[in-house]
Design an enzyme around this catalytic site. Sequence first.
Site, PDB file in Angstrom:
ATOM      1  N   TYR A 144      -5.270  -1.940  -9.555  1.00 34.91           N
ATOM      2  CA  TYR A 144      -5.962  -1.315  -8.430  1.00 34.91           C
ATOM      3  C   TYR A 144      -7.091  -2.218  -7.920  1.00 34.91           C
ATOM      4  O   TYR A 144      -7.279  -2.376  -6.707  1.00 34.91           O
ATOM      5  CB  TYR A 144      -6.529   0.043  -8.831  1.00 34.91           C
ATOM      6  CG  TYR A 144      -7.432   0.641  -7.782  1.00 34.91           C
ATOM      7  CD1 TYR A 144      -6.911   1.143  -6.599  1.00 34.91           C
ATOM      8  CD2 TYR A 144      -8.813   0.665  -7.960  1.00 34.91           C
ATOM      9  CE1 TYR A 144      -7.742   1.666  -5.624  1.00 34.91           C
ATOM     10  CE2 TYR A 144      -9.650   1.193  -6.996  1.00 34.91           C
ATOM     11  CZ  TYR A 144      -9.110   1.693  -5.831  1.00 34.91           C
ATOM     12  OH  TYR A 144      -9.938   2.207  -4.869  1.00 34.91           O
ATOM     13  N   GLU A 151      -6.835  -5.978  -0.080  1.00 32.31           N
ATOM     14  CA  GLU A 151      -7.184  -5.238   1.128  1.00 32.31           C
ATOM     15  C   GLU A 151      -8.352  -5.912   1.846  1.00 32.31           C
ATOM     16  O   GLU A 151      -8.366  -5.997   3.088  1.00 32.31           O
ATOM     17  CB  GLU A 151      -7.542  -3.798   0.780  1.00 32.31           C
ATOM     18  CG  GLU A 151      -6.358  -2.952   0.337  1.00 32.31           C
ATOM     19  CD  GLU A 151      -6.761  -1.545  -0.053  1.00 32.31           C
ATOM     20  OE1 GLU A 151      -7.792  -1.062   0.466  1.00 32.31           O
ATOM     21  OE2 GLU A 151      -6.070  -0.930  -0.871  1.00 32.31           O
TER      22      GLU A 151
END
Length: 222
Positions: A144, A151
């Site tokens: 994650y 991102e």
Amino acid sequence: MLSFRLAYIFSYNLFQFCGHTWILANTIARFLTFGQDALADTFYSVGFMMGLCQLLSILELFHIADGIEKARLLPRFFQVMEKNFLLIMVIMLEEIQSKPVVCAQLFLWNVLDLLRYPHELLCVMDTPSIPMLWTRYTLYIPLYILSVATEGVTIYQALLYVEPTAPNASSLNSTVSTQVRRPFLLMVYLPVLALGAAVTVWQLLKERHHHLEKWNKKMKRK
């Protein structure tokens, strides 16, 4: 008798599992077949299914609020919103859809979801396994963090394509102020993304400790 709520949550998790499996398999198959040329239209190939899965993931917030799914609302809220925000941005900016970072982002998202949904399916069937539990709450966290870093890179690259659009705002039938605000919003979103990710990781670590401790106590009683 099988309750409607149980049938619904099982069907939802199964759909998400099948959807993300198809996306990941399609992405890998295209890359193995076409090599780097697959980057040009990978998002075009899997974008619809990815958008559908992410749009439906908003339902998970209602699952947690309603008690159908036992999880912490805050980290799930941030994960759902950050994915949908970035996906909308990629859809709007066709120039970055063929970037390698976008393909890497889709790959990481699908790996993360394929770590989570099988575990959720086993929990719905009341047959949890310790390997899936460990994978869901341990391997998930570093992946994650890597996904959030990707991102950030995606948003940074998007800024290169958003900024030049400001002078042409009139030709696009929109106001200049709206166009100028777009790069500003993306720049503001970067620290928000970092802060939200830090809080999410903290919550995920607490959730991991809770579930693993609960499992250890259950094994000791046996």
